[in-house]
Structures are given as structure tokens and as C-alpha cells.
Design a protein around this motif. Structure first.
Motif, short mmCIF file in Angstrom:
data_model
loop_
_atom_site.label_atom_id
_atom_site.label_comp_id
_atom_site.label_asym_id
_atom_site.label_seq_id
_atom_site.Cartn_x
_atom_site.Cartn_y
_atom_site.Cartn_z
N UNK A 150 0.83 -1.21 0.00
CA UNK A 150 0.00 0.00 0.00
C UNK A 150 0.86 1.26 0.00
N UNK A 151 2.02 1.20 0.67
CA UNK A 151 2.93 2.34 0.67
C UNK A 151 3.50 2.58 -0.72
N UNK A 152 3.89 1.49 -1.37
CA UNK A 152 4.42 1.60 -2.74
C UNK A 152 3.35 2.14 -3.68
N UNK A 153 2.12 1.64 -3.49
CA UNK A 153 1.00 2.07 -4.33
C UNK A 153 0.75 3.57 -4.19
N UNK A 154 0.76 4.05 -2.97
CA UNK A 154 0.53 5.48 -2.73
C UNK A 154 1.62 6.35 -3.35
N UNK A 155 2.87 5.89 -3.22
CA UNK A 155 3.98 6.65 -3.79
C UNK A 155 3.90 6.65 -5.31
N UNK A 156 3.51 5.54 -5.90
CA UNK A 156 3.36 5.47 -7.37
C UNK A 156 2.28 6.43 -7.84
N UNK A 157 1.18 6.50 -7.09
CA UNK A 157 0.08 7.39 -7.48
C UNK A 157 0.50 8.85 -7.39
N UNK A 158 1.36 9.17 -6.43
CA UNK A 158 1.77 10.56 -6.26
C UNK A 158 2.89 10.99 -7.20
N UNK A 159 3.71 10.03 -7.63
CA UNK A 159 4.86 10.38 -8.48
C UNK A 159 4.76 9.89 -9.91
N UNK A 160 3.92 8.86 -10.14
CA UNK A 160 3.81 8.29 -11.49
C UNK A 160 5.01 7.45 -11.87
N UNK A 161 5.86 7.11 -10.91
CA UNK A 161 7.07 6.34 -11.19
C UNK A 161 6.81 4.83 -11.08
N UNK A 162 7.82 4.05 -11.49
CA UNK A 162 7.69 2.61 -11.49
C UNK A 162 7.71 2.02 -10.08
N UNK A 163 7.22 0.78 -9.96
CA UNK A 163 7.08 0.12 -8.66
C UNK A 163 8.43 -0.06 -7.97
N UNK A 164 9.42 -0.58 -8.70
CA UNK A 164 10.72 -0.85 -8.09
C UNK A 164 11.42 0.44 -7.67
N UNK A 165 11.26 1.49 -8.49
CA UNK A 165 11.86 2.78 -8.16
C UNK A 165 11.24 3.35 -6.87
N UNK A 166 9.91 3.18 -6.75
CA UNK A 166 9.21 3.67 -5.55
C UNK A 166 9.64 2.88 -4.31
N UNK A 167 9.73 1.57 -4.46
CA UNK A 167 10.12 0.74 -3.32
C UNK A 167 11.54 1.07 -2.86
N UNK A 168 12.45 1.28 -3.82
CA UNK A 168 13.83 1.62 -3.49
C UNK A 168 13.89 2.94 -2.72
N UNK A 169 13.11 3.93 -3.16
CA UNK A 169 13.11 5.23 -2.48
C UNK A 169 12.53 5.11 -1.07
N UNK A 170 11.49 4.29 -0.90
CA UNK A 170 10.89 4.11 0.41
C UNK A 170 11.85 3.41 1.39
#
Length: 294
Positions: free
Chosen positions: A6-26
Motif C-alpha cells: 500500500x505504501x508503494x501504491x501510494x507513492x506510485x500514485x503521487x509520483x507516477x514512477x515505477x514500482x521498483x523505483x518507488x520501493x527503493x526510495x521508500x
């Protein structure tokens, strides 16, 4: 810490970036969403800087006009491929740029890029760099034009998203303005009338026509008439008022305007990528190079 879906999903929705990129940043931000966004923004700016030297000769034109028809703005925003030129985020950005030009007094692209994009709360340039990071291509705001008329009207025409025209008229109406803009898009006049043709261009054409006419061996008085006839034809081809109107070739644009009690004060025509030297590439060779490297 555990990074939930859910955290990855929220970050993707806010940034439009890819799943792995969002997970790495988190992970790097220890699950802090705002810190992850800042990390991704900084990474995106770095990516944008690396792509800034790449040729961007595709893209789109956007036009915005005021409700009263007194003001109009046209912008060209470039990217590297036709695929990205059709992307919704890219098109939305180009429209934001056009609206920003229309509703401001900025005099240059650099000045525009430094102003704040209201919908994003960041500058136009920062938003541009975010798009570069997201879409993976160099993106540039190349140029814009803004027309404002106190006593007349402005009109515009877009042929798809690749050819655009702005026109300022004295007299006439919106329908006439659009017809003239469509004509400019199709016939590419150089200027409104003879007064706008550079003297050196006329002199050069006269020199060429004179040499051709003299080769015919005709008398001097006949040669003079031949040259003047050719010059008249040349001026008719390059001036807006001298060209046959595209929707009715039996009359010139000048005659059309006169019949409507109107005149064209100025016009501008943009075509996506014109004047940009494109890099030649061989797609098959690029694919083979990637295959050999893998």
C-alpha cells in the motif's frame, strides 16, 4: 523496515514512477513517504541533467486563446520520439506551458521556466525535469509567441499538433481569422505583403531572372518586361495577400480581405522540429548492438 504494497501504491500514485523505483526510495527513506518523494525528485533532476544533451526534435504545438479573442499564445514543446509526444502527461504539460504564456508577460523561455506552475506548486522547469525522469526522454520548451490586439482580433489554427498559426487582424471576424490561419498553415507565405519582403531577396531574384532573360537574346525592352513579370509572380508567391486563397483559388487572399473590410497585421507559423538537426540512426543496428551487449 517492511515496505508494504500500500505504501508503494501510494507513492506510485503521487509520483507516477515505477514500482521498483518507488520501493527503493521508500527503503532509503525508512518508509517516510515525503522523504521518499524528495529522494525521487533529486534523482529525477540528476536524470534530467544527463539527458539534456540529447536531441529533441519531436513534440507538439499548443495554442491558448482568451475568451474575448484579443489574446492568443502558441508554444512548441519538444521530446525525442513521437511516442512520448502523444503521452497524456507530456500533452498536459504543453497545455500548461501555453496557458502560462497566455496569462503572463514573460518575454523568454528561460523566464517562463523560472515561474511557478500553479497546478504543481513548482516551477515549469522543475515540472519539466520531473517529466524527463518519468518518461525517460529529453524534454524542452523550445519557443513561444504571444499576440495581443487592442483594436482587432486574434485567430489561430492547429493542423493536428505539428503545424500551428497565429494571426492578428484588423476588422473581420473569428471565421475569417481561422480561414486566414488555415491558409497560412497550408501555403507558408513569408510575409503579409510586399513591404515585408527583404530587399536583398528581391534583388537576388531580379539578378537571376535578368540572367535567364538575357540568355534568350530578346531586345532589352522585352527583357525588362519579362523580368518585371517574373518579379511580380515571385512577390505573389511569397506574400500572403498575393497568394490564391486555398479555399477559393479564383481570388487572392488580398481580395478576400478587401471584400471583408479587413487586413492582416501579422502572423506566425510554427512547425514542430523545423530547423532542428536530427540525428540519423539505424534502428536495426541499435537492436543488434543491444543483443550483442546482453
Amino acid at each position: 523496515m517492511n515496505i508494504s504494497a500500500s505504501m508503494v501504491k501510494e507513492l506510485r500514485e503521487r509520483t507516477g514512477s515505477g514500482m521498483m523505483e518507488c520501493k527503493k526510495a521508500l527503503v532509503e527513506a525508512s518508509g517516510d513517504l515525503e522523504a521518499a518523494i524528495e529522494i525521487m525528485r533529486k534523482a529525477g533532476l540528476a536524470k534530467a541533467d544527463k539527458k539534456s544533451s540529447r536531441t529533441a526534435a519531436e513534440g507538439c504545438l499548443c495554442v491558448k486563446s482568451s475568451a474575448d479573442g484579443k489574446r492568443a499564445a502558441m508554444v512548441e514543446v519538444n521530446c525525442e520520439t513521437d511516442f512520448v509526444a502523444k503521452n497524456d502527461d507530456f500533452i498536459a504539460y504543453a497545455n500548461d506551458v501555453a496557458a502560462g504564456v497566455l496569462d503572463s508577460s514573460v518575454a523568454s523561455v528561460d523566464e517562463l521556466l523560472g515561474t511557478v506552475l500553479p497546478s504543481a506548486g513548482i516551477s515549469f522547469d522543475e515540472r519539466r525535469k520531473e517529466l524527463i525522469a518519468k518518461l525517460g526522454e529529453n524534454i524542452n520548451v523550445r519557443r513561444f509567441e504571444r499576440f495581443a490586439s487592442d483594436s482587432g482580433i486574434t485567430a489561430s489554427y492547429l493542423h493536428g499538433t505539428r503545424i500551428g498559426v497565429l494571426v492578428e487582424l484588423s476588422g473581420g471576424d473569428a471565421a475569417l481569422g481561422k480561414d486566414i490561419a488555415m491558409h497560412v498553415a497550408a501555403s507558408r507565405p513569408v510575409c503579409v505583403d510586399e513591404a515585408g519582403v527583404p530587399a536583398e531577396s528581391v534583388a537576388k531574384e531580379r539578378e537571376i531572372f535578368s540572367a535567364q532573360a538575357e540568355a534568350s537574346g530578346k531586345p532589352a525592352n522585352i527583357i525588362e518586361k519579362m523580368v518585371e513579370g517574373r518579379i511580380k509572380k515571385f512577390l505573389g508567391e511569397v506574400t500572403l495577400v498575393g497568394q490564391p486563397f486555398v479555399k477559393d483559388p479564383d481570388q487572392t487572399v488580398g481580395a478576400l480581405l478587401k471584400g471583408k473590410g479587413a487586413s492582416v497585421l501579422r502572423f506566425i507559423r510554427f512547425e514542430v522540429g523545423e530547423g532542428i538537426e536530427k540525428e540519423e540512426s539505424n534502428f536495426a543496428e541499435e537492436v543488434m548492438a543491444q543483443v550483442r551487449a546482453s
